[in-house]
Design an enzyme around this catalytic site. Structure first.
Site, PDB file in Angstrom:
ATOM      1  N   LYS A 186     -12.216  -4.797   4.098  1.00 48.58           N
ATOM      2  CA  LYS A 186     -11.649  -3.471   3.804  1.00 48.58           C
ATOM      3  C   LYS A 186     -12.540  -2.356   4.375  1.00 48.58           C
ATOM      4  O   LYS A 186     -13.623  -2.631   4.879  1.00 48.58           O
ATOM      5  CB  LYS A 186     -11.449  -3.322   2.288  1.00 48.58           C
ATOM      6  CG  LYS A 186     -10.573  -4.423   1.676  1.00 48.58           C
ATOM      7  CD  LYS A 186      -9.127  -4.364   2.167  1.00 48.58           C
ATOM      8  CE  LYS A 186      -8.348  -5.649   1.907  1.00 48.58           C
ATOM      9  NZ  LYS A 186      -7.919  -5.862   0.542  1.00 48.58           N
TER      10      LYS A 186
HETATM   11  C1  LIG Z   1      -7.156  -6.542  -0.466  1.00 48.06           C
HETATM   12  C2  LIG Z   1      -5.916  -6.066  -1.125  1.00 48.06           C
HETATM   13  C3  LIG Z   1      -5.713  -6.187  -2.504  1.00 48.06           C
HETATM   14  C4  LIG Z   1      -6.651  -6.941  -3.406  1.00 48.06           C
HETATM   15  O1  LIG Z   1      -7.965  -6.536  -3.332  1.00 48.06           O
HETATM   16  P1  LIG Z   1      -9.158  -7.553  -3.748  1.00 48.06           P
HETATM   17  O2  LIG Z   1     -10.360  -6.687  -3.763  1.00 48.06           O
HETATM   18  O3  LIG Z   1      -9.203  -8.613  -2.680  1.00 48.06           O
HETATM   19  O4  LIG Z   1      -8.825  -8.115  -5.078  1.00 48.06           O
HETATM   20  C5  LIG Z   1      -4.562  -5.645  -3.043  1.00 48.06           C
HETATM   21  N1  LIG Z   1      -3.648  -5.024  -2.282  1.00 48.06           N
HETATM   22  C6  LIG Z   1      -3.795  -4.916  -0.942  1.00 48.06           C
HETATM   23  C7  LIG Z   1      -2.751  -4.195  -0.153  1.00 48.06           C
HETATM   24  C8  LIG Z   1      -4.920  -5.447  -0.322  1.00 48.06           C
HETATM   25  O5  LIG Z   1      -5.048  -5.358   1.009  1.00 48.06           O
END
Ligand SMILES: *Cc1c(COP(=O)(O)O)cnc(C)c1O
Length: 380
Positions: A186
């Site tokens: 991310k």
């Molecule tokens: C990565 C992601 C999540 C979940 O996040 P985590 O930190 O991996 O639990 C939820 N929604 C979207 C759109 C994502 O890309």
């Protein structure tokens, strides 16, 4: 540069010496878990996005769950979600006993379509979760109008879009609750981690209780007041982020703007190479929106996506698909759905989308090399 024989992943974290130093400093301090660094990280994210409050939790998924809890989503409540997202978007609704109602995306930018949202609203609808797919913000003005007309809450799943903007407003100020993830792929990372930002103090109080087993005061507060008594007033979870993670997040946040700028440049190189490439099309980028460029998604025509995927992977290019539609996963089709939701644009997109590598550690030559491979692919 990449340990696995020059394999280029679709996304990757950037960790530098100052990130490592920040973590080590916390490791030498008195607080490893929820201590003063969490509060600093929350304040820094709130300030960065222009929100009043932020609540740190252990993942983006926990952040979505906390947002559903804050809104009081319960048994039988319907929450509108797009099917073109990570499963966590809809799972968070299920965790609270709610019903995710899958609603189509618009065909050009693959963002949830406000007109389709309005068609799916029933007497049981409580909220909308908008997903800023690939890093581009949804049409929050239109979504806000729909939400207000029907008395619904608006939640932004902005796990792709920390740092993005819509009509001059930063993501984090556009919905009632906005959720971020700090997973390594991310925009910034804490290893695992998440955050919810909001302007509502009552939501903050509920989420702080929720992330700590449903207990109304934390260990830190009790220590300060010389109290041992605590009360569990809700069924919560251990969704706490550690100070170790928050230190990494604080250090990463300083670099976010320069990373987004660099991602935008990489996207520009791809666009220059691929704009007139037969068989390949790009997602629409809407005016008055600044993407965080979390993903660079192209669409591959003629049913050739999976074949091109295999060829690129064989060339050590870590393309990926974001995402298979949530309701097509066996758990959903087996237990949750009587009929397949009517989402034609998402269905078509799901067979065409391909995510090309984009992350701060890449260089322009790599985007050229990847584009060249795609351009030399023989579409029949
Ligand atoms: C990565 C992601 C999540 C979940 O996040 P985590 O930190 O991996 O639990 C939820 N929604 C979207 C759109 C994502 O890309």
């Amino acid at each position: 540069m990449f340990s696995d024989n020059n394999f280029i992943p679709y996304g990757r974290q950037t960790i530098e010496q100052d990130d490592i130093d920040a973590v080590v400093e916390v490791l030498r301090s008195d607080w490893l878990t929820t201590g003063p660094t969490i509060a600093r990280f929350e304040a820094a994210i709130a300030e960065y996005v222009g929100a009043r409050h932020a609540v740190a939790v252990s993942s983006g998924t926990a952040a979505l769950h906390a947002a559903m809890f804050a809104l009081g989503i319960g048994s039988g409540d319907e929450v509108i979600v797009p099917p073109l997202s990570f499963v966590a978007t809809a799972n968070a609704v299920l965790y609270q006993g709610g019903i995710p109602v899958f609603t189509d995306v618009e065909a050009d930018g693959l963002l949830i379509d406000p007109e389709q949202v309005e068609r799916k609203i029933t007497a049981r609808t409580k909220a909308i979760i908008a997903v800023d797919y690939a890093g581009q913000p949804c049409d929050y003005d239109a979504l806000r109008q729909v939400a207000d007309r029907h008395g619904l809450s608006l939640v932004a799943d902005s796990c792709h879009s920390l740092g993005a903007e819509y009509r001059g407003g930063k993501v984090g100020t556009l919905a009632d609750l906005t959720v971020f993830s700090f997973h390594p792929v991310k925009p910034i990372t804490t290893g695992e981690g998440g955050m919810v930002v909001t302007s509502r103090e009552d939501y903050v109080e509920r989420m702080k209780v929720f992330r700590n087993h449903g207990i109304t005061s934390d260990h830190h507060q009790r220590a300060q007041k010389n109290l041992w008594r605590y009360q569990m007033t809700e069924l919560g979870y251990n969704y706490r982020m550690t100070d170790i993670q928050a230190a990494l997040g604080l250090s990463q946040l300083k670099k976010l703007d320069s990373w987004i700028k660099y991602r935008k440049e990489l996207a520009k190189y791809y666009k220059e190479e691929l704009t007139d490439c037969p068989g390949v099309s790009l997602l629409t980028q809407y005016s008055e929106r600044k993407s965080a460029w979390h993903l660079f998604v192209v669409r591959i025509a003629d049913g050739r996506r999976d074949d091109l995927f295999q060829q690129l992977r064989a060339s050590k290019i870590g393309v990926n698909v974001h995402y298979g539609l949530i309701y097509r996963h066996p758990y959903y089709s087996r237990t949750r759905l009587q009929t397949v939701p009517d989402c034609p644009s998402a269905e078509i997109a799901a067979n065409e989308i391909l995510s090309l590598p984009i992350f701060p550690g890449m260089n322009q030559d790599q985007t050229k090399e990847i584009s060249k491979k795609i351009k030399s692919y023989k579409f029949k």
